[in-house]
Design an enzyme around this catalytic site. Structure first.
Site, PDB file in Angstrom:
ATOM      1  N   ASP A  24       0.818  -1.212   0.000  1.00 52.60           N
ATOM      2  CA  ASP A  24       0.000   0.000   0.000  1.00 52.60           C
ATOM      3  C   ASP A  24       0.852   1.263   0.000  1.00 52.60           C
ATOM      4  O   ASP A  24       0.571   2.204  -0.735  1.00 52.60           O
ATOM      5  CB  ASP A  24      -0.932   0.014   1.222  1.00 52.60           C
ATOM      6  CG  ASP A  24      -1.912  -1.144   1.207  1.00 52.60           C
ATOM      7  OD1 ASP A  24      -2.461  -1.432   0.125  1.00 52.60           O
ATOM      8  OD2 ASP A  24      -2.117  -1.778   2.256  1.00 52.60           O
ATOM      9  N   HIS A  37       6.406  21.386   3.943  1.00 56.12           N
ATOM     10  CA  HIS A  37       5.113  21.660   3.299  1.00 56.12           C
ATOM     11  C   HIS A  37       4.255  20.405   3.372  1.00 56.12           C
ATOM     12  O   HIS A  37       4.694  19.367   3.862  1.00 56.12           O
ATOM     13  CB  HIS A  37       5.297  22.121   1.850  1.00 56.12           C
ATOM     14  CG  HIS A  37       5.950  21.106   0.947  1.00 56.12           C
ATOM     15  ND1 HIS A  37       7.303  20.856   0.965  1.00 56.12           N
ATOM     16  CD2 HIS A  37       5.437  20.274   0.010  1.00 56.12           C
ATOM     17  CE1 HIS A  37       7.604  19.930   0.071  1.00 56.12           C
ATOM     18  NE2 HIS A  37       6.476  19.546  -0.520  1.00 56.12           N
ATOM     19  N   HIS A  56       6.345  14.330   1.862  1.00 55.91           N
ATOM     20  CA  HIS A  56       7.056  14.995   2.953  1.00 55.91           C
ATOM     21  C   HIS A  56       6.351  14.816   4.293  1.00 55.91           C
ATOM     22  O   HIS A  56       6.942  15.108   5.332  1.00 55.91           O
ATOM     23  CB  HIS A  56       7.210  16.486   2.654  1.00 55.91           C
ATOM     24  CG  HIS A  56       8.078  16.775   1.472  1.00 55.91           C
ATOM     25  ND1 HIS A  56       9.373  17.232   1.582  1.00 55.91           N
ATOM     26  CD2 HIS A  56       7.843  16.639   0.139  1.00 55.91           C
ATOM     27  CE1 HIS A  56       9.891  17.368   0.373  1.00 55.91           C
ATOM     28  NE2 HIS A  56       8.979  17.015  -0.521  1.00 55.91           N
ATOM     29  N   HIS A 103       5.582  27.010  -4.084  1.00 59.72           N
ATOM     30  CA  HIS A 103       5.550  25.614  -4.533  1.00 59.72           C
ATOM     31  C   HIS A 103       4.137  25.353  -5.054  1.00 59.72           C
ATOM     32  O   HIS A 103       3.352  26.292  -5.240  1.00 59.72           O
ATOM     33  CB  HIS A 103       5.942  24.700  -3.365  1.00 59.72           C
ATOM     34  CG  HIS A 103       6.100  23.251  -3.720  1.00 59.72           C
ATOM     35  ND1 HIS A 103       6.674  22.826  -4.907  1.00 59.72           N
ATOM     36  CD2 HIS A 103       5.755  22.122  -3.045  1.00 59.72           C
ATOM     37  CE1 HIS A 103       6.683  21.512  -4.942  1.00 59.72           C
ATOM     38  NE2 HIS A 103       6.125  21.058  -3.834  1.00 59.72           N
ATOM     39  N   ASP A 119      16.448  21.432  -3.839  1.00 53.69           N
ATOM     40  CA  ASP A 119      15.511  20.607  -4.611  1.00 53.69           C
ATOM     41  C   ASP A 119      16.017  20.372  -6.035  1.00 53.69           C
ATOM     42  O   ASP A 119      16.329  21.314  -6.754  1.00 53.69           O
ATOM     43  CB  ASP A 119      14.163  21.349  -4.607  1.00 53.69           C
ATOM     44  CG  ASP A 119      13.097  20.719  -5.471  1.00 53.69           C
ATOM     45  OD1 ASP A 119      13.260  19.552  -5.886  1.00 53.69           O
ATOM     46  OD2 ASP A 119      12.069  21.388  -5.721  1.00 53.69           O
ATOM     47  N   HIS A 150       8.328  22.771  -9.208  1.00 53.01           N
ATOM     48  CA  HIS A 150       9.749  22.681  -8.872  1.00 53.01           C
ATOM     49  C   HIS A 150      10.580  23.564  -9.796  1.00 53.01           C
ATOM     50  O   HIS A 150      10.274  23.708 -10.986  1.00 53.01           O
ATOM     51  CB  HIS A 150      10.228  21.238  -8.966  1.00 53.01           C
ATOM     52  CG  HIS A 150       9.515  20.302  -8.048  1.00 53.01           C
ATOM     53  ND1 HIS A 150       9.941  20.040  -6.765  1.00 53.01           N
ATOM     54  CD2 HIS A 150       8.384  19.574  -8.226  1.00 53.01           C
ATOM     55  CE1 HIS A 150       9.114  19.188  -6.186  1.00 53.01           C
ATOM     56  NE2 HIS A 150       8.163  18.886  -7.059  1.00 53.01           N
ATOM     57  N   HIS A 178      16.235  15.582  -3.125  1.00 50.47           N
ATOM     58  CA  HIS A 178      14.905  15.429  -3.728  1.00 50.47           C
ATOM     59  C   HIS A 178      14.998  15.157  -5.225  1.00 50.47           C
ATOM     60  O   HIS A 178      14.719  16.024  -6.044  1.00 50.47           O
ATOM     61  CB  HIS A 178      14.055  16.679  -3.457  1.00 50.47           C
ATOM     62  CG  HIS A 178      12.567  16.443  -3.669  1.00 50.47           C
ATOM     63  ND1 HIS A 178      12.033  16.084  -4.876  1.00 50.47           N
ATOM     64  CD2 HIS A 178      11.525  16.515  -2.823  1.00 50.47           C
ATOM     65  CE1 HIS A 178      10.724  15.943  -4.770  1.00 50.47           C
ATOM     66  NE2 HIS A 178      10.388  16.203  -3.516  1.00 50.47           N
ATOM     67  N   ASP A 230       1.581  -2.825   4.350  1.00 47.61           N
ATOM     68  CA  ASP A 230       0.639  -3.717   3.673  1.00 47.61           C
ATOM     69  C   ASP A 230      -0.571  -3.866   4.573  1.00 47.61           C
ATOM     70  O   ASP A 230      -0.565  -4.643   5.522  1.00 47.61           O
ATOM     71  CB  ASP A 230       1.303  -5.070   3.420  1.00 47.61           C
ATOM     72  CG  ASP A 230       0.338  -6.069   2.778  1.00 47.61           C
ATOM     73  OD1 ASP A 230      -0.706  -5.624   2.278  1.00 47.61           O
ATOM     74  OD2 ASP A 230       0.628  -7.270   2.806  1.00 47.61           O
TER      75      ASP A 230
END
Length: 557
Positions: free
Chosen positions: A53, A76, A81, A145, A199, A372, A394, A447
């Site tokens: 999952d 954020h 995140h 963002h 980033d 981004h 990232h 899971d």
């Protein structure tokens, strides 16, 4: 200075996730007896993770040192995140504070409530604000963002300053008017930044990232020219995008209907906190659409990544409870496929096209721009900060490598650029920076209710079969109609279905389920397989109190 003292007078920067991948961002900062974390995200599984999952970073390193942990800073509100926070908090002391801006904490609070976590210490921060966590001094600055209220973090340590950009772009016309704080970034640069962590997601793209406002222009045009319904699939956390859809709908005299659990939850939180603006009369639940003409409605839904059981995928498969896509409807997929999801998105587009919908996506219209920074924006960040050392974060390996090239292009020596892997330890002290040692890292699978109990999916499957057996169902359906074309075959191993005519009853149940689906026009194999698993699992549990592994096989003729 003794070796022990040198070790204690060293800042350790340890990424536990977010490198060589898109997702599960998590970085540890440690000095002496103090430690804090920036972000705690998850990653969604791909086709090569059957039965899984969610995917979390392995945070065993943090758990073993939780007495040192002074706080968790979240830049954020995106899942990559924030998504690991509930799982991390279940293992930590409740006194550990989680720091984030107002919207970020609002989304986290909603997530914690889903996990029934009541004892948590949420601490609101502001862009421009300052916080002390042990030996660390943190200064927060605004970044633009694809979600409101994002921040970067300037970290003051005994061995120099570190700047963590968070996810950002340099949008000059942001939807909410909240610009990336160039002044603060330049000020930190003048004071001296030893390490910049920035980033890298769009490092391979040249030039600059377009403004989110460009998407708003497209939505106004698309909705204004549509003659039937407009269905927009987007990330539920992309509040700026949702705002622009709402604005365009209302401007064209349409109501906005919302479907998809995460979409409903996030819109509720964003409206309550004042980050999404639409009048109560203009927004409604998908169940309230009855009586509205097709040209009076815009539907906001989840499913922009082609997830099999998302709202859009169910619409495409004819299995959605309230929405059935028809000829002439306009469907907008307002997102880029996350690496690995391209095939799933393509399948959904093809199914929608077959039922007569006009499908618009990033490849055909300006219905998505990235959140981004692209190459020129990243170089501007490097030039503003002028760091002594640089660490791209990232991104996948190619993104990190591209960002490293930008750093050397603006004058940073290659020996001062560190491209790390998850688990690597970057040490920073008075002598300089170096990569030294590794810590326990990796991935943890979620899971169902099981978190990290099984290291390998194959092992989990074998254990499942040894305990509860296996049932394989083979069904043959007509490719065009979805109707059953032959008697279903049921094969059981490790579980007895021959008593009291159970096998015959199960075949009859499968036949009824297939007939029901075909009457609805359901042709999506993923939806049919899911229905088969649910139906067979329920029958076996009701009669034998067992949970066998169920493998549905669908053959089309």
């Amino acid at each position: 200075m003794t070796a022990r003292m040198a070790k204690r007078n060293c800042l350790k920067v340890i990424p536990l996730g977010g490198l060589d991948e898109i997702g599960k961002n998590m970085t540890v900062f440690e000095y002496g007896d103090d430690m804090f974390i920036v972000d705690a995200g998850l990653m969604f599984p791909g086709d090569d993770h059957p039965g899984i999952d969610l995917i979390l970073p392995n945070f065993e390193y943090v758990l073993k040192r939780q007495d040192m942990l002074r706080g968790i800073v979240i830049t954020h509100g995106h899942e990559d995140h924030t998504g690991a926070i509930p799982f991390l908090l279940k293992e930590l002391k409740p006194s550990v504070p989680i720091l984030g801006t107002r919207l970020t904490l609002g989304l986290i609070k909603s997530k914690l409530e889903e996990h029934k976590i009541k004892k948590s210490k949420l601490r609101e921060i502001l862009a421009g604000g300052h916080v002390t966590l042990g030996v660390f001094g943190l200064d927060f600055f605004a970044v633009t963002h694809s979600i409101p209220d994002g921040v970067g973090v300037h970290i003051r340590t005994p061995v120099g300053n570190v700047l963590h950009s968070g996810d950002f772009k340099l949008d000059q016309t942001p939807i909410d008017g909240r610009l990336t704080d160039y002044g603060a970034i330049a000020r930190y640069g003048r004071k001296g930044v030893r390490l910049l962590m920035s980033d890298s997601t769009n490092a391979e793209f040249s030039d600059t990232t377009p403004s989110e406002a460009e998407v708003g222009k497209s939505f106004r045009n698309i909705i204004g020219n549509a003659e039937e319904r407009v269905i927009v699939a987007s990330f539920a956390s992309h509040i700026h995008r949702l705002q622009q859809v709402c604005d365009a709908a209302v401007a064209n005299g349409r109501k906005v209907a919302v479907t998809g659990r995460s979409m409903i939850n996030n819109i509720k939180v964003a409206r309550k906190l004042g980050y999404l603006h639409i009048e109560d009369d203009d927004i409604l639940d998908a169940y309230q659409m009855n009586g509205l003409a097709p040209n009076e409605i815009v539907i906001l839904c989840t499913g922009s990544q082609g997830e099999p059981f998302s709202a859009l995928a169910r619409m495409a498969g004819g299995d959605h409870r309230t929405v059935r896509v028809g000829k002439g409807d306009t469907v907008v997929i307002s997102a880029s496929p996350v690496p690995g999801n391209e095939k799933a998105v393509s399948r959904v587009i093809n199914r929608l096209t077959k039922v007569g919908a006009n499908v618009m996506h990033k490849g055909s219209s300006v219905v998505h721009v990235s959140g981004h920074a692209a190459a020129e924006d990243l170089r501007l960040m490097l030039n503003l900060v002028k760091p002594e050392y640089f660490m791209p974060i990232h991104g996948e390996a190619r993104h990190l490598a591209a960002h490293a090239r930008h750093a050397t292009a603006v004058g940073l020596p290659s020996k001062s650029v560190f491209v790390l892997e998850n688990g690597d330890c970057l040490r920073l002290d008075d002598q300089g920076a170096r990569v030294s040692g590794r810590v326990e890292s990796g991935i943890v699978y979620v899971d169902g209710l099981s978190v990290g109990d099984v290291g390998q999916v194959v092992l989990r499957d074998r254990q499942h079969m040894s305990q509860d057996g296996l049932i394989s169902i083979v069904v043959v359906i007509d490719r065009a109609t979805g109707r059953q074309a032959a008697e279903p075959e049921v094969i059981a191993r490790g579980i007895a279905l021959n008593e009291d005519g159970m096998a015959e009853e199960l075949r009859a149940r499968i036949t009824r389920m297939l007939a029901k689906n075909s009457s609805k026009g359901v042709l999506d194999q993923a939806v049919i397989q899911h229905a088969l698993r649910e139906s067979v699992s329920q029958y076996v549990w009701e009669n034998l109190r067992r949970r066998p592994m169920i493998i549905p096989v669908i053959m089309e003729v």
